[in-house]
Structures are given as C-alpha cells and as structure tokens.
Design a protein around this motif. Sequence first.
Motif, PDB file in Angstrom:
ATOM      1  N   TYR A  49      20.241  35.377 -21.673  1.00  0.00           N
ATOM      2  CA  TYR A  49      18.792  35.497 -21.535  1.00  0.00           C
ATOM      3  C   TYR A  49      18.435  35.634 -20.057  1.00  0.00           C
ATOM      4  CZ  TYR A  49      19.208  30.428 -20.701  1.00  0.00           C
ATOM      5  OH  TYR A  49      19.565  29.204 -20.239  1.00  0.00           O
ATOM      6  N   TYR A  50      17.175  35.952 -19.797  1.00  0.00           N
ATOM      7  CA  TYR A  50      16.715  36.093 -18.416  1.00  0.00           C
ATOM      8  C   TYR A  50      15.300  35.549 -18.290  1.00  0.00           C
ATOM      9  CZ  TYR A  50      13.819  39.996 -19.913  1.00  0.00           C
ATOM     10  OH  TYR A  50      12.871  40.758 -20.545  1.00  0.00           O
ATOM     11  N   ALA A  51      14.911  35.304 -17.042  1.00  0.00           N
ATOM     12  CA  ALA A  51      13.543  34.879 -16.755  1.00  0.00           C
ATOM     13  C   ALA A  51      13.132  35.424 -15.397  1.00  0.00           C
ATOM     14  CB  ALA A  51      13.431  33.360 -16.737  1.00  0.00           C
ATOM     15  N   PHE A  52      11.847  35.699 -15.250  1.00  0.00           N
ATOM     16  CA  PHE A  52      11.287  36.043 -13.952  1.00  0.00           C
ATOM     17  C   PHE A  52      10.719  34.766 -13.358  1.00  0.00           C
ATOM     18  CE2 PHE A  52      11.297  40.244 -15.862  1.00  0.00           C
ATOM     19  CZ  PHE A  52      11.804  40.990 -14.814  1.00  0.00           C
ATOM     20  N   VAL A  53      11.110  34.469 -12.126  1.00  0.00           N
ATOM     21  CA  VAL A  53      10.660  33.268 -11.441  1.00  0.00           C
ATOM     22  C   VAL A  53       9.819  33.688 -10.240  1.00  0.00           C
ATOM     23  CG1 VAL A  53      11.390  31.153 -10.265  1.00  0.00           C
ATOM     24  CG2 VAL A  53      12.750  32.049 -12.171  1.00  0.00           C
ATOM     25  N   ASP A  54       8.577  33.199 -10.209  1.00  0.00           N
ATOM     26  CA  ASP A  54       7.693  33.421  -9.061  1.00  0.00           C
ATOM     27  C   ASP A  54       7.949  32.301  -8.068  1.00  0.00           C
ATOM     28  OD1 ASP A  54       6.509  35.659 -10.194  1.00  0.00           O
ATOM     29  OD2 ASP A  54       4.929  34.488 -11.157  1.00  0.00           O
ATOM     30  N   ILE A  55       8.186  32.667  -6.821  1.00  0.00           N
ATOM     31  CA  ILE A  55       8.529  31.691  -5.797  1.00  0.00           C
ATOM     32  C   ILE A  55       7.523  31.750  -4.652  1.00  0.00           C
ATOM     33  CG2 ILE A  55      10.286  31.001  -4.107  1.00  0.00           C
ATOM     34  CD1 ILE A  55      12.364  32.118  -6.132  1.00  0.00           C
ATOM     35  N   HIS A  56       7.110  30.568  -4.209  1.00  0.00           N
ATOM     36  CA  HIS A  56       6.273  30.423  -3.014  1.00  0.00           C
ATOM     37  C   HIS A  56       7.066  29.548  -2.054  1.00  0.00           C
ATOM     38  CE1 HIS A  56       2.817  29.875  -0.422  1.00  0.00           C
ATOM     39  NE2 HIS A  56       3.118  28.589  -0.396  1.00  0.00           N
ATOM     40  N   ASN A  57       7.375  30.089  -0.862  1.00  0.00           N
ATOM     41  CA  ASN A  57       8.183  29.370   0.116  1.00  0.00           C
ATOM     42  C   ASN A  57       7.520  29.480   1.483  1.00  0.00           C
ATOM     43  OD1 ASN A  57      10.086  28.278   1.800  1.00  0.00           O
ATOM     44  ND2 ASN A  57      11.807  29.432   0.965  1.00  0.00           N
ATOM     45  N   GLU A  58       6.880  28.406   1.917  1.00  0.00           N
ATOM     46  CA  GLU A  58       6.146  28.421   3.177  1.00  0.00           C
ATOM     47  C   GLU A  58       7.041  28.438   4.406  1.00  0.00           C
ATOM     48  OE1 GLU A  58       3.102  25.414   3.237  1.00  0.00           O
ATOM     49  OE2 GLU A  58       2.134  26.260   1.457  1.00  0.00           O
ATOM     50  N   LYS A  59       8.349  28.264   4.227  1.00  0.00           N
ATOM     51  CA  LYS A  59       9.269  28.305   5.371  1.00  0.00           C
ATOM     52  C   LYS A  59       9.601  29.740   5.781  1.00  0.00           C
ATOM     53  CE  LYS A  59      11.092  23.749   4.673  1.00  0.00           C
ATOM     54  NZ  LYS A  59      12.235  22.891   4.577  1.00  0.00           N
ATOM     55  N   ALA A  73      20.962  34.203 -17.169  1.00  0.00           N
ATOM     56  CA  ALA A  73      21.935  33.201 -17.617  1.00  0.00           C
ATOM     57  C   ALA A  73      22.935  33.917 -18.516  1.00  0.00           C
ATOM     58  CB  ALA A  73      21.242  32.079 -18.377  1.00  0.00           C
ATOM     59  N   ASP A  74      24.216  33.675 -18.258  1.00  0.00           N
ATOM     60  CA  ASP A  74      25.219  34.332 -19.097  1.00  0.00           C
ATOM     61  C   ASP A  74      25.654  33.418 -20.234  1.00  0.00           C
ATOM     62  OD1 ASP A  74      27.177  32.564 -18.145  1.00  0.00           O
ATOM     63  OD2 ASP A  74      28.198  34.066 -16.917  1.00  0.00           O
ATOM     64  N   ASN A  75      26.517  33.946 -21.086  1.00  0.00           N
ATOM     65  CA  ASN A  75      26.965  33.200 -22.265  1.00  0.00           C
ATOM     66  C   ASN A  75      27.788  31.974 -21.899  1.00  0.00           C
ATOM     67  OD1 ASN A  75      25.711  34.997 -24.036  1.00  0.00           O
ATOM     68  ND2 ASN A  75      27.453  36.389 -23.987  1.00  0.00           N
ATOM     69  N   GLY A  76      28.294  31.910 -20.666  1.00  0.00           N
ATOM     70  CA  GLY A  76      29.093  30.761 -20.222  1.00  0.00           C
ATOM     71  C   GLY A  76      28.284  29.712 -19.483  1.00  0.00           C
ATOM     72  N   GLY A  77      26.964  29.920 -19.376  1.00  0.00           N
ATOM     73  CA  GLY A  77      26.120  28.948 -18.697  1.00  0.00           C
ATOM     74  C   GLY A  77      25.937  29.188 -17.209  1.00  0.00           C
TER      75      GLY A  77
END
Length: 128
Positions: A49-59, A73-77
């Motif tokens: 499976y997959y996911a889109f992650v929105d990231i906010h990084n003030e550094k 994520a692959d079938n092996g974790g």
Amino acid sequence: MNTNYKATINEGSKEFTIREKIKLKDLTTAIAIDKVVEPEKPLVIAPDYYAFVDIHNEKLPESEQNYQTMVIADNGGNKYYTGSKSAISSFLDIFNEMKETDEPFEIEFYKRESKNYSGMCFITCTLV
C-alpha cells in the motif's frame, strides 16, 4: 508541543489503522528511493500500500517548508519514500491497475537520463 515539524497523512491506497498512520508518518526508518537508486542500481519493491504524507518542516528554508512525499510499504513491512513526480506518476499508474487484479507484482524504480536536460537524471519505475 513541537510545531517545527508536522507530518499528516493526506490520502492513501486504503483506510489506515492508527498504528499504520503513525508508522507511515515516521520516515526515520524508511528508505529514500531518490538516494539509493542509481543508473546501474535499480530498486525492486513488492508494494502492499501507499500513502501521501504532507510535511511541514520549519528547519528548512521558508520556500521549502511545506512539501509532500509518497510513502510505500512493501509486503515485508519495509517503507520507502520519494517526492519524485515522475516516479510517483508511473507508480500510481502501475499500482492502481495491478491492484484490480489479485496477481502479486513488483515494481522496479530506476534512474534514466533526461532527454530535456543534458547530464541530468530522473527517477521512474516499471512493472517487473
């Protein structure tokens, strides 16, 4: 509470449990596809499976503080991530069609020389 860094699941290929969401947002143990793939060294993943992650990084510099990455994520974790638009586009085309079948499949990520920018490479992928 630390507001310098925040990661949020935007969307994904399935409904995630709380545990999965927490794991997907933690990129410290994930493999950066952009860093491990070389022209002569592709990476093969059997995606679950997959996911889109929105990231906010003030550094980061102000113009780079907000960005999106795709976590696979692959079938092996194992977890992998990329922000490469060409890799994401190709991956989604393959993943969405193959998930309609019940056939197991693998996707190979590789670097290819750009035809538009001399000496530059981009990451894409193909069905194995």
